[in-house]
Design a protein around this motif. Structure first.
Motif, PDB file in Angstrom:
ATOM      1  N   ALA A  75       0.848  -1.195  -0.108  1.00 35.00           N
ATOM      2  CA  ALA A  75       0.058  -0.150   0.037  1.00 35.00           C
ATOM      3  C   ALA A  75       0.783   1.282  -0.092  1.00 35.00           C
ATOM      4  N   LEU A  76       2.191   1.311   0.454  1.00 37.30           N
ATOM      5  CA  LEU A  76       2.985   2.306   0.661  1.00 37.30           C
ATOM      6  C   LEU A  76       3.855   2.249  -0.629  1.00 37.30           C
ATOM      7  N   GLY A  77       3.766   1.447  -1.666  1.00 30.90           N
ATOM      8  CA  GLY A  77       4.496   1.593  -2.930  1.00 30.90           C
ATOM      9  C   GLY A  77       5.869   0.789  -2.715  1.00 30.90           C
ATOM     10  N   ILE A  78       5.827  -0.256  -1.560  1.00 29.15           N
ATOM     11  CA  ILE A  78       7.300  -1.090  -1.414  1.00 29.15           C
ATOM     12  C   ILE A  78       6.979  -2.334  -1.892  1.00 29.15           C
ATOM     13  N   PRO A  79       7.845  -2.647  -2.852  1.00 24.03           N
ATOM     14  CA  PRO A  79       7.413  -3.941  -3.742  1.00 24.03           C
ATOM     15  C   PRO A  79       8.118  -5.083  -3.029  1.00 24.03           C
ATOM     16  N   GLU A  80       7.709  -6.276  -3.577  1.00 22.97           N
ATOM     17  CA  GLU A  80       8.052  -7.687  -2.985  1.00 22.97           C
ATOM     18  C   GLU A  80       9.455  -7.541  -3.625  1.00 22.97           C
ATOM     19  N   PRO A  81      10.443  -8.228  -2.824  1.00 21.90           N
ATOM     20  CA  PRO A  81      10.119  -9.244  -1.813  1.00 21.90           C
ATOM     21  C   PRO A  81       9.999  -8.816  -0.370  1.00 21.90           C
ATOM     22  N   TRP A  82      10.044  -7.408  -0.248  1.00 18.84           N
ATOM     23  CA  TRP A  82      10.029  -6.790   1.132  1.00 18.84           C
ATOM     24  C   TRP A  82       8.722  -7.507   1.889  1.00 18.84           C
ATOM     25  N   SER A  83       8.671  -8.228   2.969  1.00 15.14           N
ATOM     26  CA  SER A  83       7.630  -8.408   3.781  1.00 15.14           C
ATOM     27  C   SER A  83       7.370  -7.992   5.245  1.00 15.14           C
ATOM     28  N   PHE A  84       8.536  -7.464   5.734  1.00 16.88           N
ATOM     29  CA  PHE A  84       8.368  -6.853   6.897  1.00 16.88           C
ATOM     30  C   PHE A  84       9.125  -5.503   7.255  1.00 16.88           C
ATOM     31  N   GLY A  85       8.656  -4.562   7.839  1.00 23.01           N
ATOM     32  CA  GLY A  85       9.109  -3.060   7.796  1.00 23.01           C
ATOM     33  C   GLY A  85       8.752  -2.300   9.182  1.00 23.01           C
ATOM     34  N   THR A  86       9.281  -1.314   9.301  1.00 25.55           N
ATOM     35  CA  THR A  86       8.735  -0.468  10.278  1.00 25.55           C
ATOM     36  C   THR A  86       9.110   1.063   9.844  1.00 25.55           C
ATOM     37  N   ALA A  87       8.449   1.868  10.461  1.00 28.50           N
ATOM     38  CA  ALA A  87       8.068   3.296  10.108  1.00 28.50           C
ATOM     39  C   ALA A  87       8.666   4.107  11.118  1.00 28.50           C
ATOM     40  N   ASP A  88       9.257   5.497  10.656  1.00 32.19           N
ATOM     41  CA  ASP A  88       9.863   6.317  11.866  1.00 32.19           C
ATOM     42  C   ASP A  88       9.624   7.688  10.908  1.00 32.19           C
ATOM     43  N   ARG A  89       9.910   8.793  11.616  1.00 29.02           N
ATOM     44  CA  ARG A  89      10.215  10.106  10.982  1.00 29.02           C
ATOM     45  C   ARG A  89      11.684  10.676  11.244  1.00 29.02           C
ATOM     46  N   VAL A  90      12.559  11.177  10.503  1.00 28.06           N
ATOM     47  CA  VAL A  90      13.641  11.754  10.617  1.00 28.06           C
ATOM     48  C   VAL A  90      13.804  12.713  11.659  1.00 28.06           C
ATOM     49  N   ARG A  91      14.698  12.632  12.716  1.00 32.35           N
ATOM     50  CA  ARG A  91      14.621  13.593  13.921  1.00 32.35           C
ATOM     51  C   ARG A  91      15.888  14.722  13.502  1.00 32.35           C
TER      52      ARG A  91
END
Length: 163
Positions: free
Chosen positions: A17-33
């Motif tokens: 949904a975020l436009g990140i293609p396979e084979p990626w199946s696990f991620g975490t989000a954050d914001r630059v500090r």
């Protein structure tokens, strides 16, 4: 990027949904500090290595590699590399993805990606080794962890093909 849930595991459908293609199946989000910015007003190279480390903790817990409890094996970083593709700036949302690409009896290779709404910003790789909890010797990966690496990440068992 659309509204992100920071520090919460993002799985395959979330990543697509975020436009990140396979084979990626696990991620975490954050914001630059602000503290991750250098004198040139972009993200300092050391921040990416910390992001990969923070990602690995969530990944290891989710994949059953380690819960970081007193009886958990010790996991050490043997090597790490990063390639910076595009500049990143303060307050920019990002997603770190990672996956195991291959494993042996006591070690495994991971690759990483850092993504924004502008696509892939950086990549990385590392080699990790699992030790006994007291660090005295290498400890074999469990069958469950090997299976999860192979099933979730399509990782290759490199010990099968090695001499």
């Amino acid at each position: 990027m659309e509204k992100l849930s920071y520090h919460t595991p993002l799985l395959g459908d979330d990543l697509r949904a975020l436009g990140i293609p396979e084979p990626w199946s696990f991620g975490t989000a954050d914001r630059v500090r602000f503290g991750e910015i250098d004198a040139l007003q972009h993200v300092n190279h050391t921040a990416y290595l910390r992001w990969f480390e923070t990602f690995r903790i969530a990944y290891f817990r989710a994949y059953g590699v380690s819960d970081y409890g007193p009886d958990s094996p010790r996991i050490v970083l043997k090597s790490i590399a990063a390639e910076f593709l595009k500049e990143m700036v303060v307050a920019q949302d990002y997603v770190v993805t990672g996956r195991t690409t291959s494993f042996r009896n006591t070690s495994w290779v991971m690759e990483y990606g850092v993504w924004t709404d502008q696509g892939l910003q950086a990549t990385g790789s590392s080699v990790l080794v699992q030790l006994e909890k007291d660090g005295s010797a290498k400890q074999p990966l469990s069958d469950a962890v090997r299976h999860r690496f192979a099933e979730m990440d399509l990782a290759a068992n490199a010990s099968v093909n090695s001499a």
